[in-house]
Design an enzyme around this catalytic site. Structure first.
Site, PDB file in Angstrom:
ATOM      1  N   ASP A  80       0.861  -1.178   0.000  1.00 10.71           N
ATOM      2  CA  ASP A  80       0.000   0.000   0.000  1.00 10.71           C
ATOM      3  C   ASP A  80       0.900   1.232   0.000  1.00 10.71           C
ATOM      4  OD1 ASP A  80      -1.678   2.144   0.605  1.00 10.71           O
ATOM      5  OD2 ASP A  80      -2.917   0.974   1.977  1.00 10.71           O
ATOM      6  N   ASN A 121       2.776   4.840 -10.554  1.00  3.48           N
ATOM      7  CA  ASN A 121       1.470   4.910 -11.212  1.00  3.48           C
ATOM      8  C   ASN A 121       0.299   4.894 -10.238  1.00  3.48           C
ATOM      9  OD1 ASN A 121      -0.520   4.370 -13.571  1.00  3.48           O
ATOM     10  ND2 ASN A 121      -0.817   2.620 -12.207  1.00  3.48           N
ATOM     11  N   TYR A 170      -7.461  15.691  -5.262  1.00  2.00           N
ATOM     12  CA  TYR A 170      -6.779  14.990  -6.347  1.00  2.00           C
ATOM     13  C   TYR A 170      -5.964  15.976  -7.186  1.00  2.00           C
ATOM     14  CZ  TYR A 170      -6.216  12.366 -10.728  1.00  2.00           C
ATOM     15  OH  TYR A 170      -5.706  11.760 -11.848  1.00  2.00           O
ATOM     16  N   LYS A 184      -1.830  16.108  -7.793  1.00  2.00           N
ATOM     17  CA  LYS A 184      -1.173  16.035  -9.100  1.00  2.00           C
ATOM     18  C   LYS A 184      -0.371  17.303  -9.391  1.00  2.00           C
ATOM     19  CE  LYS A 184      -2.560  11.919 -10.078  1.00  2.00           C
ATOM     20  NZ  LYS A 184      -1.586  10.797 -10.079  1.00  2.00           N
TER      21      LYS A 184
END
Length: 253
Positions: A63, A90, A156, A160
């Site tokens: 994890d 990824n 999110y 990024k």
């Protein structure tokens, strides 16, 4: 084969883009550690597919938000294949949630996997690469939302955006060790996770109107870009982001 005798770790490689990247690296000759978080069956299928075509792979659970589990991936690369040359970060996740109602747990989970996990696994991988003294490649799988904000997914988008700066910072610091650090940022890629939603005619039509190439991406569209960044062909490329989006960002700038 441009990656013959190289060794790669691909996180979140049990399905979707990660699985395609793992198989793509293996086709070019790399031994691949196929990481998964939950589904051993999915990862083992990827390994079986790689081995079925003559490639080398092993599945390893870890994890990304649990830093103590990162050692499993490093050890798997060294014990099974004798080294580590390529890390593909990824693994990632997102919550569809209004900023006004996002919880601390959701924020911590998102940043823990998408940014903190990448930071510290890259650190461990780079330590191995520096000791070996042969350089290496670290490739971060980001998103076009490292540039364009995403409604109802603020955590999110923040993760990024941070990944974009992490790519540049590590590229600068690791250049003396001949370790290249780059990002590949996909646009609208069709995966099992979003296939149902993107099959809705109205949703698909709205999205295609924003993509100059007038089609959704497939996971295999990402493979060539990552293989390039993993190979010696990109030795003079570092600290950059390669967008694989069919021109999506051209209509969002």
């Amino acid at each position: 084969m441009k990656l013959k005798d190289k060794v790669a770790i691909v996180t979140g490689a049990g399905k979707g883009i990660g699985a395609a990247l793992a198989m793509g690296l293996a086709r070019e000759g790399a031994g691949v550690v196929v990481n998964y978080s939950r589904s051993a069956a999915e990862a083992e299928k990827v390994v079986a597919d790689i081995r079925g075509t003559g490639g080398k792979a092993v599945a390893v659970q870890a994890d990304m938000q649990k830093l103590a589990e990162h050692d499993r991936l490093i050890s798997a690369a060294l014990d099974n294949f004798g080294g580590l040359n390529i890390l593909v970060n990824n693994a990632g996740l997102e919550y569809r949630e209004s900023f006004l109602t996002t919880t601390e747990a959701q924020y911590e989970h998102t940043l823990g996997v998408n940014l903190k996990g990448v930071y510290f696994l890259s650190q461990k991988a780079a330590q191995v690469m520096v000791r070996a003294g042969k350089g290496g490649k670290i490739i971060n799988i980001s998103s076009c939302h490292d540039t364009v904000p995403l409604n109802l997914r603020s955590a999110y988008a923040v993760s990024k955006g941070g990944l974009g700066m992490l790519t540049k910072a590590l590229a600068l610091e690791l250049a003396e060790h001949k370790i290249n650090v780059n990002s590949m940022s996909p646009g609208a890629i069709l995966t099992e996770m979003n296939r149902e939603n993107l099959s809705k005619p109205d949703v698909r039509a709205r999205l295609l109107a924003r993509i100059p190439w007038n089609r959704l991406g497939e996971v295999d569209d990402c493979v060539g870009a990552v293989n390039f960044l993993a190979s010696s062909e990109s030795d003079y490329v570092t600290g950059t982001t390669l967008y694989v989006d069919g021109g999506l960002l051209l209509r969002r700038l």
